[in-house]
Design a protein around this motif. Structure first.
Motif, PDB file in Angstrom:
ATOM      1  N   ARG A  38       0.810  -1.216   0.000  1.00 12.57           N
ATOM      2  CA  ARG A  38       0.000   0.000   0.000  1.00 12.57           C
ATOM      3  C   ARG A  38       0.843   1.264   0.000  1.00 12.57           C
ATOM      4  NH1 ARG A  38       0.258   2.513   4.703  1.00 12.57           N
ATOM      5  NH2 ARG A  38       0.953   1.256   6.440  1.00 12.57           N
ATOM      6  N   VAL A  39       1.959   1.256   0.691  1.00 10.51           N
ATOM      7  CA  VAL A  39       2.790   2.455   0.758  1.00 10.51           C
ATOM      8  C   VAL A  39       3.386   2.750  -0.614  1.00 10.51           C
ATOM      9  CG1 VAL A  39       4.856   3.483   1.782  1.00 10.51           C
ATOM     10  CG2 VAL A  39       3.261   2.189   3.216  1.00 10.51           C
ATOM     11  N   VAL A  74      -1.148  12.911   0.483  1.00 13.69           N
ATOM     12  CA  VAL A  74      -1.493  11.915   1.498  1.00 13.69           C
ATOM     13  C   VAL A  74      -2.284  12.663   2.561  1.00 13.69           C
ATOM     14  CG1 VAL A  74      -0.613  10.355   3.274  1.00 13.69           C
ATOM     15  CG2 VAL A  74       0.543  10.496   1.053  1.00 13.69           C
ATOM     16  N   GLU A 115      -2.940   8.258   6.966  1.00  7.39           N
ATOM     17  CA  GLU A 115      -2.102   7.064   6.895  1.00  7.39           C
ATOM     18  C   GLU A 115      -2.004   6.455   8.290  1.00  7.39           C
ATOM     19  OE1 GLU A 115       1.743   5.682   4.432  1.00  7.39           O
ATOM     20  OE2 GLU A 115       1.835   7.706   5.235  1.00  7.39           O
ATOM     21  N   ASP A 116      -2.181   5.154   8.334  1.00  7.76           N
ATOM     22  CA  ASP A 116      -1.956   4.415   9.568  1.00  7.76           C
ATOM     23  C   ASP A 116      -1.343   3.075   9.191  1.00  7.76           C
ATOM     24  OD1 ASP A 116      -4.101   2.725   8.772  1.00  7.76           O
ATOM     25  OD2 ASP A 116      -5.539   3.827   9.987  1.00  7.76           O
ATOM     26  N   THR A 149      -3.411   3.838   3.461  1.00 10.72           N
ATOM     27  CA  THR A 149      -2.896   5.150   3.070  1.00 10.72           C
ATOM     28  C   THR A 149      -3.954   5.791   2.182  1.00 10.72           C
ATOM     29  OG1 THR A 149      -0.613   4.337   3.117  1.00 10.72           O
ATOM     30  CG2 THR A 149      -1.015   6.376   1.911  1.00 10.72           C
ATOM     31  N   GLU A 150      -4.289   7.060   2.475  1.00 10.66           N
ATOM     32  CA  GLU A 150      -5.354   7.745   1.746  1.00 10.66           C
ATOM     33  C   GLU A 150      -4.803   8.973   1.023  1.00 10.66           C
ATOM     34  OE1 GLU A 150      -9.839   9.441   2.615  1.00 10.66           O
ATOM     35  OE2 GLU A 150      -8.473   9.147   4.287  1.00 10.66           O
TER      36      GLU A 150
END
Length: 115
Positions: free
Chosen positions: A15-16, A30, A33-34, A38-39
């Motif tokens: 995902r990153v 971004v 993010e957690d 990631t959004e």
């Protein structure tokens, strides 16, 4: 009752890395993010956003849903995206006004001619 599109979720292996690729491709930020997701969004508070969620399974087959993007200059944008790591994809589209590409994990998307 009306629906509002909040986010588009993309399952991915990394995902990153994939979010960073799409960030370079779109210029989006971004916005969240957690350890699970990631959004990206055009700007904080703008929707829809794209949420990248890591899954164990690899992508299989053609996407049933894909994103269409409209740039100012289609050919220039396709060349830029390919230079970032996108690949041209033939899904049987034949001779069309759009170009089908895939991101580094194989998710297809289209780059349309300017409207």
């Amino acid at each position: 009752m009306a629906l509002h599109l909040e986010e588009i979720v993309v399952d991915c292996r990394d995902r990153v890395a994939l979010a960073r690729w799409w960030q370079a491709a779109t210029g989006w930020q971004v916005v969240g993010e957690d350890s699970d997701a990631t959004e990206l969004a055009a700007a904080p508070g703008h929707t829809p956003s794209i949420l990248f969620v890591e899954v164990a399974e690899p992508k299989r087959g053609k996407n049933r849903l894909h994103l269409d993007w409209v740039p100012g200059d289609q050919q220039e944008e396709v060349e830029r995206l390919v230079s970032l790591g996108a690949s041209r994809v033939d899904i049987g589209q034949g001779s069309t006004s759009w170009v089908v590409l895939a991101d580094p994990e194989g998710n297809e998307f289209c780059v349309l001619a300017a409207r």
